[in-house]
Design an enzyme around this catalytic site. Structure first.
Site, PDB file in Angstrom:
ATOM      1  N   LYS A 216       0.832  -1.207   0.000  1.00  0.00           N
ATOM      2  CA  LYS A 216       0.000   0.000   0.000  1.00  0.00           C
ATOM      3  C   LYS A 216       0.877   1.271   0.000  1.00  0.00           C
ATOM      4  O   LYS A 216       0.642   2.221  -0.752  1.00  0.00           O
ATOM      5  CB  LYS A 216      -0.911  -0.025   1.225  1.00  0.00           C
ATOM      6  CG  LYS A 216      -1.575   1.286   1.552  1.00  0.00           C
ATOM      7  CD  LYS A 216      -2.634   1.645   0.557  1.00  0.00           C
ATOM      8  CE  LYS A 216      -3.024   3.091   0.689  1.00  0.00           C
ATOM      9  NZ  LYS A 216      -4.380   3.380   0.412  1.00  0.00           N
ATOM     10  N   CYS A 270      -3.474  10.721   1.390  1.00  0.00           N
ATOM     11  CA  CYS A 270      -2.721   9.473   1.264  1.00  0.00           C
ATOM     12  C   CYS A 270      -1.369   9.688   0.620  1.00  0.00           C
ATOM     13  O   CYS A 270      -0.343   9.352   1.183  1.00  0.00           O
ATOM     14  CB  CYS A 270      -3.528   8.488   0.417  1.00  0.00           C
ATOM     15  SG  CYS A 270      -5.222   8.376   0.960  1.00  0.00           S
TER      16      CYS A 270
END
Ligand code: SAJ
Length: 431
Positions: A216, A270
Site C-alpha cells: 500500500k 494518502c
C-alpha cells in the site's frame, strides 16, 4: 467461516463506504465510531462525508435494517478497522506515524472479541503495525490465543487488507479493485478472503501482513515519485522557456514513457502522507522517496512566487496602480479535479498564503462548494467564473475542474495568468 455480523470500526471515508457496501449485500453490519454526530447521522440514513452514490447506499442499508451505527463495540464475527493513521504532532519534519487510533480501536474491540473472530486492519499503516495490533489485542485478552504465538491454531485470525480506492470513485473501486489480503498466517488470509468475497469482484490475492502493508505504501509512493518528476519538469521548463504540457505530451508518445501531470503540489490524505511511513522507518535508504516528498511539498511556494511575479508584471505595465488596485482570482480550491474535498489541498494552501498578504481584492472560484470554509480565506469572496474573469487582473488556475476546461483561452486575453495545471496552456503558449 460464516460472517453473520460484521463490525466496521471507524466510519470515515473508507469505513462508511465499506460498511454500506457490505450491508448492501444483505449482511448485518454494525458500524462503530467515537463521533456521536457521525453515528446519529448514519442512523438517520444520512451521511456526514461527501462521496458520490454513498448517500443512496447508506440510506437503503439503514432503512432495510442491515446497517446500524453505535459508539461502543459489540460482538461480531469479523472486525474491520478503518481508523486514521496520522503523524505524531510532536514529530515535526520526521513525520513519525501515530498508531494511537489503531491502538485505541484494538482496546475498544478487545473486550467483545470471541474465539473464532477475524480482525482486519484496513488503515494505511507502517510496516509492522498489524503485528503491533495483534500484540495489543493479545495483551488485553490473555484468555484467547493469537497468530503470533499460536500460528494456524490461534483462536483469533488477523490480517492486513489495505484499502486502495480513489476518492470520488470509492463505491465502484471498492467492488472492482483487486484486493491484497495480508494474513498473519495462511488461515488468516483464507478467512479474510472469505470476507472480501462478499462484495469484491476483483481478485483477492493472499500475501503476508508485512508485504500488504508495504504494498500500500509502495503504490502511493510510486505515484508521489512520478508526480514529483512531473513537478520538477515544470520548474525546469519554466526556466528554459518550454511549455511543459506540450513537452510531456510529446515525450509520452514514446511507447515506454508515461509522465504524469504537474500541478500546484500533491494533496489528499494518502499520497502526501504514506511515503513518509517508509521514510520514517528507513531514513537512510528511502532517499528518492524523501526527495519526491520534498519536491512536491515545495511546489505550492513555487506557485505563490509565480503569482507575485505576475502581480509585479501587471504593476510594471500599469504604473498608475499599486498592489491595492490589483484583483487576484484563484480558480479552484479542492485537492484535485471535480471533487469538493478541500482538506490537505495545495490549492487552498496557496490561496490562503496569497489572501494573507495581498492588499487588493481576492476572488475565489470553486464550483463544487457553496460557501468558503469557515475561518479560512478571510477577506476572500466566492464568485462564479464569469464574474472572476471579468474582474481579475491576475488569474491563478489551481485545480483542473471540468467547468474551467470549458473556458476558452481567448476569454483570458489581457489577463496575467498563472496556470499551475496547464488547463489554458494554448493561451500560455502563444501569449
Ligand atoms: N496529482 C497531480 N498530478 C497527477 C496526478 C495527481 O498533481 O498526474 C495530484 C492530485 O491533484 C492530488 C494528488 O496528486 O492533489 C493525489 O491525487 P490522486 O488522484 O493521485 O490520488 P488520491 O489521493 O485521491 O488517492 C490515492 C490513490 N492511490 C493511487 O492512485 C496509487 C488511491 O488509489 C488510494 O486508495 C488513495 O490514494 C489512498 O487512500 O491511499
Amino acid at each position: 467461516m460464516d460472517f453473520n455480523t460484521i463490525s466496521v470500526i471507524g466510519l470515515g471515508y473508507i469505513g462508511l463506504p465499506t460498511a454500506a457496501v457490505i450491508a448492501s449485500r444483505r449482511k448485518k453490519v454494525v458500524g462503530v465510531d467515537i463521533n456521536q454526530h457521525a453515528v446519529d447521522t448514519i442512523n438517520k440514513g444520512e451521511i456526514h462525508i461527501v462521496e458520490p452514490e454513498l448517500d443512496m447506499i447508506v440510506h437503503a442499508a439503514v432503512k432495510e435494517g442491515y446497517l446500524r451505527a453505535t459508539t461502543s463495540p459489540e460482538s461480531a464475527d469479523a472486525f474491520l478497522i478503518a481508523v486514521p493513521t496520522p503523524f505524531k504532532a510532536e514529530s515535526g519534519d520526521n513525520h513519525v506515524p501515530d498508531l494511537s487510533y489503531i491502538e485505541a480501536a484494538s482496546k475498544a474491540i478487545a473486550p467483545v472479541l470471541e474465539r473464532g473472530n477475524l480482525v482486519i486492519l484496513e488503515s494505511t499503516s507502517p510496516v509492522g503495525a498489524t503485528e503491533r495490533m495483534a500484540a495489543c489485542l493479545a495483551e488485553a485478552r490473555p484468555d484467547l490465543s493469537f497468530p503470533q504465538t499460536h500460528g494456524e491454531e490461534s483462536d483469533i485470525r488477523i490480517a492486513h487488507c489495505p484499502e486502495r480506492v480513489l476518492p470520488g470513485h470509492v463505491i465502484r473501486e471498492l467492488v472492482e479493485n483487486d484486493r491484497l489480503i495480508g494474513g498473519m498466517t495462511e488461515k488468516c488470509s483464507k478467512a479474510a478472503t472469505g470476507l472480501y468475497k462478499i462484495f469484491v469482484q476483483g481478485e483477492c490475492i493472499a500475501t503476508t501482513a508485512r508485504t500488504a502493508e508495504m504494498a500500500k505504501l509502495t503504490e502511493n509512493s510510486f505515484r508521489d515519485v512520478n508526480i514529483a518528476f512531473a513537478n520538477e519538469l515544470s520548474i525546469i521548463c519554466d526556466k528554459l522557456d518550454i511549455n511543459v504540457w506540450e513537452l510531456i505530451r510529446l515525450a509520452n508518445r514514446h511507447p515506454r514513457v508515461n509522465i504524469l501531470q504537474p500541478g500546484p503540489g500533491v494533496g489528499g490524505h494518502c499520497i502526501a502522507v504514506d511515503p513518509w511511513f517508509i521514510v520514517s522507518e528507513t531514513p537512510d535508504e528511502a532517499r528518492l522517496i524523501r526527495t519526491a516528498r520534498e519536491v512536491n511539498d515545495g511546489k505550492p511556494q513555487w506557485v505563490i512566487d509565480k503569482v507575485n511575479e505576475a502581480v509585479g508584471k501587471f504593476l510594471s505595465a500599469n504604473p498608475d496602480k499599486t498592489a491595492k488596485d490589483v484583483t487576484i482570482a484563484c480558480f479552484g480550491l479542492a485537492f484535485k479535479a471535480d471533487i469538493d474535498d478541500l482538506r490537505e489541498s495545495p490549492a487552498l494552501k496557496i490561496a490562503e498564503a496569497i489572501v494573507a498578504v495581498h492588499p487588493g481584492q481576492f476572488l475565489v472560484v470553486e464550483p463544487n462548494i457553496k460557501v468558503l470554509p469557515e475561518g479560512k480565506l478571510v477577506g476572500a469572496r466566492l464568485v462564479d467564473h464569469p464574474n472572476a474573469l471579468e474582474a481579475a487582473d491576475v488569474i491563478v488556475l489551481l485545480v483542473d475542474h471540468r467547468p474551467f476546461k470549458a473556458i476558452l483561452a481567448d476569454k483570458l486575453d489581457q489577463t496575467y495568468l498563472v496556470d499551475s495545471r496547464g488547463v489554458w496552456e494554448s493561451y500560455a503558449r502563444f501569449k
